[in-house]
Scaffold this motif. Structure first.
Motif, PDB file in Angstrom:
ATOM      1  N   LYS A 142       0.835  -1.208   0.000  1.00  0.00           N
ATOM      2  CA  LYS A 142       0.000   0.000   0.000  1.00  0.00           C
ATOM      3  C   LYS A 142       0.868   1.257   0.000  1.00  0.00           C
ATOM      4  O   LYS A 142       0.672   2.165  -0.804  1.00  0.00           O
ATOM      5  N   SER A 143       1.836   1.297   0.914  1.00  0.00           N
ATOM      6  CA  SER A 143       2.688   2.496   1.013  1.00  0.00           C
ATOM      7  C   SER A 143       3.547   2.668  -0.232  1.00  0.00           C
ATOM      8  O   SER A 143       3.659   3.767  -0.782  1.00  0.00           O
ATOM      9  N   ILE A 144       4.144   1.567  -0.698  1.00  0.00           N
ATOM     10  CA  ILE A 144       4.997   1.633  -1.888  1.00  0.00           C
ATOM     11  C   ILE A 144       4.240   2.257  -3.054  1.00  0.00           C
ATOM     12  O   ILE A 144       4.768   3.083  -3.793  1.00  0.00           O
ATOM     13  N   ALA A 182      -3.226  10.093   2.416  1.00  0.00           N
ATOM     14  CA  ALA A 182      -3.115   9.909   3.866  1.00  0.00           C
ATOM     15  C   ALA A 182      -2.796   8.445   4.137  1.00  0.00           C
ATOM     16  O   ALA A 182      -3.619   7.562   3.899  1.00  0.00           O
ATOM     17  N   ASP A 183      -1.554   8.188   4.605  1.00  0.00           N
ATOM     18  CA  ASP A 183      -1.104   6.813   4.821  1.00  0.00           C
ATOM     19  C   ASP A 183      -1.283   6.432   6.286  1.00  0.00           C
ATOM     20  O   ASP A 183      -0.497   6.818   7.137  1.00  0.00           O
ATOM     21  N   GLU A 184      -2.315   5.677   6.569  1.00  0.00           N
ATOM     22  CA  GLU A 184      -2.672   5.278   7.935  1.00  0.00           C
ATOM     23  C   GLU A 184      -2.534   6.454   8.902  1.00  0.00           C
ATOM     24  O   GLU A 184      -1.812   6.363   9.895  1.00  0.00           O
ATOM     25  N   PRO A 185      -3.254   7.554   8.651  1.00  0.00           N
ATOM     26  CA  PRO A 185      -2.994   8.794   9.388  1.00  0.00           C
ATOM     27  C   PRO A 185      -3.405   8.749  10.856  1.00  0.00           C
ATOM     28  O   PRO A 185      -2.997   9.611  11.619  1.00  0.00           O
TER      29      PRO A 185
HETATM   30 MG   LIG Z   1       2.328   1.121   4.890  1.00  0.00          MG
END
Ligand SMILES: [Mg+2]
Ligand SMILES: Nc1ncnc2c1ncn2[C@@H]1O[C@H](COP(=O)(O)OP(=O)(O)O)[C@@H](O)[C@H]1O
Length: 323
Positions: free
Chosen positions: A47-49, A178-181
């Motif tokens: 997901k982050s990548i 927003a990455d797991e904010p």
């Molecule tokens: Mg991640």
């Protein structure tokens, strides 16, 4: 609806000496103007990548190997860093899980807000200060004059995350990632931040990519959903379709493992056995095979990402319509 972001067949690799790890492959999705796209999946799914490649923040050992990243009609893949900076400029902003590490401890909120604002505009210092107060108000913070003089560690986690969002808004982005904010925040504050993101999405017509591992958050927030597993998108669907007729066994398993997600009746929660495989880029067939209760022989073959009839639903499982 027109898309703001169109990612096609994205492939990202990381190099460590002679070792190459393909972190995501064949990732295709789009974000429409003004919508919230949630990306969901267990930790280590890519997901982050995926979003870091859109931002050009993969770090030294990472690179986009293939694919297309079309933002607002402009191709980002293959452009130089400098060109990319100009194109992305203020148009895409990102907030992360840990607002304390993203804020600089030795500068006041005011210093950092002004820097964010002045890097995006030609305002005078006085005007920038006014804008800082306006933005802090916009994210629900009060006593903004005093707040500008404070240092990050004197604020609560929820307040710090609001400040981060205010800074992200400084350039009037068209897309907020927003990455797991809210992962580091308690449940009440988490709900407030989500509410804020939803309000800003509506009011500013700003598209949002929200990364989460929480199906409850997806149900509350998403217009459309991307389900990722082991570096691939396994399902894409509008949120109501995903909750009422999930296609991929992994999506089904995720929904069964979450309390109350889209289910009226009281059902037993079933955790997904096992973990995301390491070195998943070596797997030729379905990457979920060894955890899937429906697995059979043909699942070891390459799995296409197929459209479910006329639905706006795409599923990477050859037997989804036979389940
Ligand atoms: Mg991640
Ligand atoms: N800089 C990196 N170098 C090598 N591997 C990485 C790097 N960043 C992420 N990975 C690997 O890529 C996979 C997906 O990571 P990530 O996108 O962070 O997952 P998620 O955000 O879904 O939890 C993981 O196996 C992770 O270890």
């Amino acid at each position: 609806m027109t898309s703001l972001l169109e990612v096609k067949n994205l492939e990202v690799s990381f190099r460590n000496g002679k070792d190459v790890f393909t972190g995501v492959s064949d990732v295709t999705f789009h974000v429409n103007k003004g919508e919230i796209l949630c990306i969901v999946g267990e930790s280590g799914s890519g997901k982050s990548i995926t979003t870091l490649s859109v931002m050009g923040l993969l770090g030294k050992n990472g690179a986009v190997e293939n694919g297309s990243i079309l933002f607002d009609g402009v191709e980002l893949f293959g452009k130089s860093e400098k060109e990319l900076d100009n194109i992305r400029g203020s148009k895409i902003a990102m907030i992360f899980q840990d607002a304390l590490t993203s804020l600089n401890p030795v500068f006041t909120i005011g210093n950092q807000m002004l820097e964010a604002i002045l890097s995006h505009s030609k305002l005078s210092k006085k005007e920038a200060e006014e804008k800082a107060k306006y933005l802090l108000g916009k994210v629900g913070l009060s006593d903004t004059e005093a707040l500008l003089k404070k240092y990050p560690h004197t604020l609560s986690g929820g307040m710090r995350q609001r400040v981060m969002i205010a800074m992200a808004l400084a350039g009037e982005p068209k897309l907020l990632i927003a990455d797991e904010p809210t992962t580091a925040l308690d449940v009440t504050i988490q709900a407030q931040i989500m509410e804020l993101l939803k309000d800003l999405n509506k009011e500013l017509d700003m598209s949002v990519i929200l990364i989460t591992h929480d199906m409850g958050v997806v149900a509350e927030m998403a217009d459309r959903v991307l389900v990722m597993y082991a570096g691939e998108v396994v399902e894409e669907a509008p949120v109501n379709v995903l909750f009422h007729s999930p296609g991929h066994p992994y999506t089904k398993a995720l929904l069964r493992s979450i309390p109350g997600a889209g289910k009226e009746e009281e059902i037993k929660l079933v955790p997904i056995e096992g973990t995301v495989p390491e070195d998943y880029d070596r797997i030729e067939g379905c990457r979920f095979l060894n955890r899937c209760t429906f697995a059979e022989k043909d699942c070891a073959l390459f799995q296409d990402f197929r459209q479910n009839g006329e639905e706006e639903q795409f599923i990477r499982c050859w037997k989804y319509d036979k389940l």
